[in-house]
Design an enzyme around this catalytic site. Structure first.
Site, mmCIF file in Angstrom:
data_model
loop_
_atom_site.group_PDB
_atom_site.id
_atom_site.type_symbol
_atom_site.label_atom_id
_atom_site.label_comp_id
_atom_site.label_asym_id
_atom_site.label_seq_id
_atom_site.Cartn_x
_atom_site.Cartn_y
_atom_site.Cartn_z
ATOM 1 N N CYS A 25 1.669 -1.925 0.995
ATOM 2 C CA CYS A 25 0.838 -0.755 0.572
ATOM 3 C C CYS A 25 -0.454 -1.201 0.020
ATOM 4 C CB CYS A 25 1.637 0.104 -0.685
ATOM 5 S SG CYS A 25 0.846 1.511 -1.574
ATOM 6 N N CYS B 154 -4.796 6.048 1.911
ATOM 7 C CA CYS B 154 -3.683 5.059 2.261
ATOM 8 C C CYS B 154 -4.720 3.752 2.668
ATOM 9 C CB CYS B 154 -2.961 5.485 3.434
ATOM 10 S SG CYS B 154 -2.054 4.194 4.243
#
EC number: 5.1.1.7
Length: 275
Positions: A74, A218
């Site tokens: 991530c 993101c």
């Protein structure tokens, strides 16, 4: 037993970060789902855990989606992870060697408070994404909701399917994203990215994240989109990525080179929760 946590975000992609070095932590998917609930829990996109490293890093970084599933990487979380270990005096280093499920990443806390992260080398080999196809290509046709779309497939430690759209404000992210996420050609599911190219140094992006849904930003999705655009000859080597939560700067010099991501990481509050 009470567990300390810090609420953080990177461009609105929000997390709780837990220090598992100085307190005992035992997590299960049901507990993570309960905490992730924005009405009855804390509310977050992902839960990040700081652990002692193995032999090759300063820390180990684990990531759990809001559905309780553990994932490999991530990008926005990596920036928050780096700020967390610095802000909580777990290290004095500016550049931190962090072990993840997909290898080593190297975040650097800059003087202005932003964090730059070496996100590693992108993977295009379908078997390593993983993506089911006969051979590697720049783009692939994918049948979704009874229509054929064209995607690029790349792994940034987690799988991404990126398509180019004329206007991301009109893109079918919430209606089509779940079908791409669970497409049978992606056996470990996939993050679905929608990229609008503004010019060779600027894109707009929305991402339907695997196990979470659409988020305000993101980091790995931004890296994947820029990498796919550069590979297709559509973007320069340094690109501003505008998402609903804000901007990231992504730099990639080409195949077999790492992707660099730079952007903010913000602490919101600290708290405790009953285990």
């Amino acid at each position: 037993m009470k567990l300390k946590f810090t609420k953080m975000h990177g461009l609105g992609n929000d997390f709780i970060v837990i220090d598992a070095i100085n307190q005992s932590v035992s997590l299960d998917p049901a507990t993570i789902r309960r905490w992730a609930d924005r009405h009855f829990g804390i509310g977050f996109d992902q839960l990040l855990v700081v652990e002692k490293p193995g032999e090759s890093g300063d820390f180990r970084y684990r990531i759990f989606n809001a559905d309780g599933g553990e994932v490999e990487q991530c990008g926005n979380g990596a920036r928050c992870f780096a700020r967390f270990v610095r802000d909580h005096d777990l290290t004095r280093k500016n550049t931190i060697r962090v072990e993840t499920a997909c290898g080593i990443i190297m975040p650097t806390v800059e003087e202005n408070g932003e964090v730059s992260v070496d996100m590693g080398i992108p993977r295009f080999d379908p078997a390593r994404i993983p993506f089911i196809t006969q051979e590697r290509a720049l783009t692939y046709p994918l049948n979704v909701n009874d229509r054929e779309i064209e995607i690029s497939a790349v792994s940034m430690g987690n799988p991404h399917a990126v398509q180019i759209v004329p206007d991301i404000d009109l893109a079918p992210v919430t209606s089509e994203g779940p079908a791409i996420e669970s497409h049978p050609f992606f056996p470990e599911k996939v993050n679905a990215g929608y990229m609008q190219i503004v010019d060779r140094t600027h894109i707009r992006l929305r991402v339907f994240e695997r196990g979470t849904g659409e988020t305000l930003a993101c980091g790995t999705g931004a890296c994947a989109a820029v990498v796919s655009g550069i590979s297709r000859g559509l973007l320069d080597s340094e690109v501003q990525v505008t998402m609903r939560g804000g901007n990231l700067r992504i730099r990639w010099e080409g195949e077999d080179q790492p992707v660099w991501m730079t952007g903010p990481a913000v602490s919101v509050f600290e708290g405790t929760i009953d285990l």
